[in-house]
Design a protein around this motif. Structure first.
Motif, mmCIF file in Angstrom:
data_model
loop_
_atom_site.group_PDB
_atom_site.id
_atom_site.type_symbol
_atom_site.label_atom_id
_atom_site.label_comp_id
_atom_site.label_asym_id
_atom_site.label_seq_id
_atom_site.Cartn_x
_atom_site.Cartn_y
_atom_site.Cartn_z
ATOM 1 N N TYR A 85 -1.270 35.657 25.256
ATOM 2 C CA TYR A 85 -0.625 34.958 24.137
ATOM 3 C C TYR A 85 0.530 34.143 24.717
ATOM 4 C CZ TYR A 85 -3.129 38.583 21.483
ATOM 5 O OH TYR A 85 -4.091 39.429 20.972
ATOM 6 N N HIS A 86 0.164 33.199 25.555
ATOM 7 C CA HIS A 86 1.153 32.566 26.421
ATOM 8 C C HIS A 86 1.959 31.477 25.724
ATOM 9 C CE1 HIS A 86 2.436 32.791 30.587
ATOM 10 N NE2 HIS A 86 2.681 31.497 30.545
ATOM 11 N N HIS A 87 1.334 30.782 24.801
ATOM 12 C CA HIS A 87 2.102 29.773 24.072
ATOM 13 C C HIS A 87 3.209 30.433 23.267
ATOM 14 C CE1 HIS A 87 2.529 26.592 20.773
ATOM 15 N NE2 HIS A 87 3.019 26.069 21.869
ATOM 16 N N GLU A 88 2.902 31.573 22.693
ATOM 17 C CA GLU A 88 3.921 32.326 21.951
ATOM 18 C C GLU A 88 5.047 32.756 22.884
ATOM 19 O OE1 GLU A 88 0.605 31.722 19.700
ATOM 20 O OE2 GLU A 88 0.596 32.831 21.596
ATOM 21 N N HIS A 89 4.694 33.149 24.105
ATOM 22 C CA HIS A 89 5.740 33.541 25.055
ATOM 23 C C HIS A 89 6.665 32.373 25.381
ATOM 24 C CE1 HIS A 89 7.936 34.874 28.496
ATOM 25 N NE2 HIS A 89 7.286 34.072 29.312
ATOM 26 N N HIS A 90 6.077 31.196 25.603
ATOM 27 C CA HIS A 90 6.921 30.041 25.932
ATOM 28 C C HIS A 90 7.771 29.606 24.739
ATOM 29 C CE1 HIS A 90 6.023 28.532 30.033
ATOM 30 N NE2 HIS A 90 5.009 29.388 29.916
ATOM 31 N N ARG A 91 7.237 29.766 23.548
ATOM 32 C CA ARG A 91 8.028 29.413 22.354
ATOM 33 C C ARG A 91 9.118 30.438 22.073
ATOM 34 N NH1 ARG A 91 4.729 28.674 17.203
ATOM 35 N NH2 ARG A 91 6.738 27.876 16.490
ATOM 36 N N HIS A 92 8.860 31.685 22.420
ATOM 37 C CA HIS A 92 9.809 32.766 22.131
ATOM 38 C C HIS A 92 10.025 33.621 23.387
ATOM 39 C CE1 HIS A 92 9.012 31.657 17.959
ATOM 40 N NE2 HIS A 92 7.730 31.875 18.175
ATOM 41 N N PRO A 93 10.643 33.067 24.425
ATOM 42 C CA PRO A 93 10.790 33.823 25.677
ATOM 43 C C PRO A 93 11.698 35.041 25.560
ATOM 44 C CG PRO A 93 12.032 31.777 25.768
ATOM 45 C CD PRO A 93 11.199 31.704 24.529
ATOM 46 N N HIS A 94 12.417 35.146 24.442
ATOM 47 C CA HIS A 94 13.276 36.314 24.234
ATOM 48 C C HIS A 94 12.496 37.529 23.756
ATOM 49 C CE1 HIS A 94 12.806 34.396 20.330
ATOM 50 N NE2 HIS A 94 13.111 35.552 19.767
ATOM 51 N N LEU A 95 11.208 37.348 23.430
ATOM 52 C CA LEU A 95 10.394 38.461 22.958
ATOM 53 C C LEU A 95 9.798 39.220 24.140
ATOM 54 C CD1 LEU A 95 8.406 36.891 19.973
ATOM 55 C CD2 LEU A 95 10.486 38.283 19.876
ATOM 56 N N PRO A 96 9.890 40.545 24.153
ATOM 57 C CA PRO A 96 9.239 41.316 25.214
ATOM 58 C C PRO A 96 7.727 41.315 25.026
ATOM 59 C CG PRO A 96 10.147 42.796 23.569
ATOM 60 C CD PRO A 96 10.590 41.408 23.177
ATOM 61 N N TRP A 97 7.024 41.787 26.012
ATOM 62 C CA TRP A 97 5.559 41.696 26.000
ATOM 63 C C TRP A 97 4.946 42.394 24.792
ATOM 64 C CZ3 TRP A 97 2.629 46.150 26.113
ATOM 65 C CH2 TRP A 97 3.246 47.316 26.592
ATOM 66 N N TRP A 98 5.526 43.509 24.389
ATOM 67 C CA TRP A 98 4.910 44.294 23.316
ATOM 68 C C TRP A 98 5.129 43.682 21.936
ATOM 69 C CZ3 TRP A 98 8.797 46.176 20.153
ATOM 70 C CH2 TRP A 98 10.078 46.270 20.724
ATOM 71 N N ARG A 99 5.968 42.651 21.826
ATOM 72 C CA ARG A 99 6.174 41.973 20.547
ATOM 73 C C ARG A 99 5.366 40.685 20.427
ATOM 74 N NH1 ARG A 99 12.332 41.278 19.021
ATOM 75 N NH2 ARG A 99 11.299 40.490 17.140
ATOM 76 N N LEU A 100 4.666 40.294 21.471
ATOM 77 C CA LEU A 100 3.898 39.046 21.429
ATOM 78 C C LEU A 100 2.736 39.081 20.438
ATOM 79 C CD1 LEU A 100 3.889 38.019 25.202
ATOM 80 C CD2 LEU A 100 5.154 36.955 23.314
ATOM 81 N N PRO A 101 2.021 40.202 20.264
ATOM 82 C CA PRO A 101 0.957 40.191 19.245
ATOM 83 C C PRO A 101 1.463 39.881 17.850
ATOM 84 C CG PRO A 101 0.666 42.044 20.726
ATOM 85 C CD PRO A 101 2.008 41.444 21.064
ATOM 86 N N ALA A 102 2.661 40.370 17.501
ATOM 87 C CA ALA A 102 3.219 40.065 16.179
ATOM 88 C C ALA A 102 3.515 38.583 16.050
ATOM 89 C CB ALA A 102 4.491 40.879 15.942
ATOM 90 N N ALA A 103 4.013 37.968 17.143
ATOM 91 C CA ALA A 103 4.267 36.534 17.118
ATOM 92 C C ALA A 103 2.960 35.758 17.001
ATOM 93 C CB ALA A 103 5.026 36.116 18.379
ATOM 94 N N ARG A 104 1.939 36.235 17.677
ATOM 95 C CA ARG A 104 0.628 35.570 17.629
ATOM 96 C C ARG A 104 0.032 35.656 16.219
ATOM 97 N NH1 ARG A 104 -2.446 31.524 19.349
ATOM 98 N NH2 ARG A 104 -4.659 32.030 19.439
#
Length: 238
Positions: free
Chosen positions: A215-234
């Motif tokens: 979920y890499h686009h979400e990571h670049h948009r929200h780099p303050h989110l840790p890995w385990w919060r990326l599914p919620a962002a997605r």
């Protein structure tokens, strides 16, 4: 929220490191290749590979300060430990390079991107490997191998199978799911200036492949989110 994120992040990081350390020691001292089944050895290599990926992801979150928000020294300590255990990498050297990746993703200024051949996975991985694995890492790993084999009497074959091999395989896994697939030029236009695609893997597959960094686009948009919060962002993407 920051306190909760710190507690969860530290618990997950501790679980990853404890699992990696326990299984690595088991591979070093508990596996007799003459008597253990091939399946046990193969399963151990696969799990250690995944835990190696986890060590790098923990260090990655530490680079962003998302492992323990507002605690730079703690992030630095954990990130340094995780990268040293993983493959002798320097946290202080990798962190600036990763920040540069976020400032200019998918451009010639991006140390993770191979502009001369943005669709060639082999040339890109070779350049990626050269960028991050240098003389310092060779020296650190040489010393580690000497200590493990001569002082601690770890069988050399066990060292190769349950330390070196998982580390190499995990570098391929990290590169494929966390760098190449998200940033490769595949004829599909990028959504914005982050120049990153996201996978559509279900939760479990996403976790197993790269701790949700597909979920890499979400990571670049929200780099303050840790890995385990990326599914919620997605999940918030229509």
């Amino acid at each position: 929220m920051r306190g909760r994120q710190t507690i969860i992040g530290l618990l997950l990081a501790s679980a990853i490191f404890a699992g990696w350390l326990a299984l690595t020691l088991y591979g070093f001292f508990g596996v007799d290749l003459a008597t253990h089944s091939t399946f046990v050895g193969f399963a151990l290599v696969i799990v250690l590979c995944w835990l190696d990926v986890g060590l790098f992801i923990v260090a990655h979150d530490a680079m962003h300060g998302s492992l323990a928000p507002g605690r730079p020294h703690l992030n630095g300590l954990i990130g340094t430990t995780a990268l040293l255990a993983y493959a002798g990498f320097s946290f202080d050297r990798l962190a600036p390079k990763h920040m540069q990746h976020h400032r200019a993703p998918g451009t010639v200024e991006d140390p993770d991107f191979h502009a001369p051949a943005p669709t060639n996975v082999f040339r890109w991985y070779a350049a990626f490997f050269r960028e991050y694995f240098g003389i310092r890492e060779v020296i650190v790993l040489t010393v580690a191998v000497a200590v493990l084999t001569f002082a601690l009497r770890v069988p050399y074959v066990n060292l190769l199978l349950f330390w070196a091999l998982p580390a190499i395989l995990s570098s391929l896994q990290l590169f494929w799911f966390g760098t190449f697939l998200p940033h490769a030029h595949r004829g599909v236009p990028f959504a914005d200036e982050h120049r990153a695609h996201s996978s559509d893997y279900p939760w479990l597959v996403s976790l197993l492949t790269c701790y949700h960094f597909g979920y890499h686009h979400e990571h670049h948009r929200h780099p303050h989110l840790p890995w385990w919060r990326l599914p919620a962002a997605r999940s918030k993407i229509p």
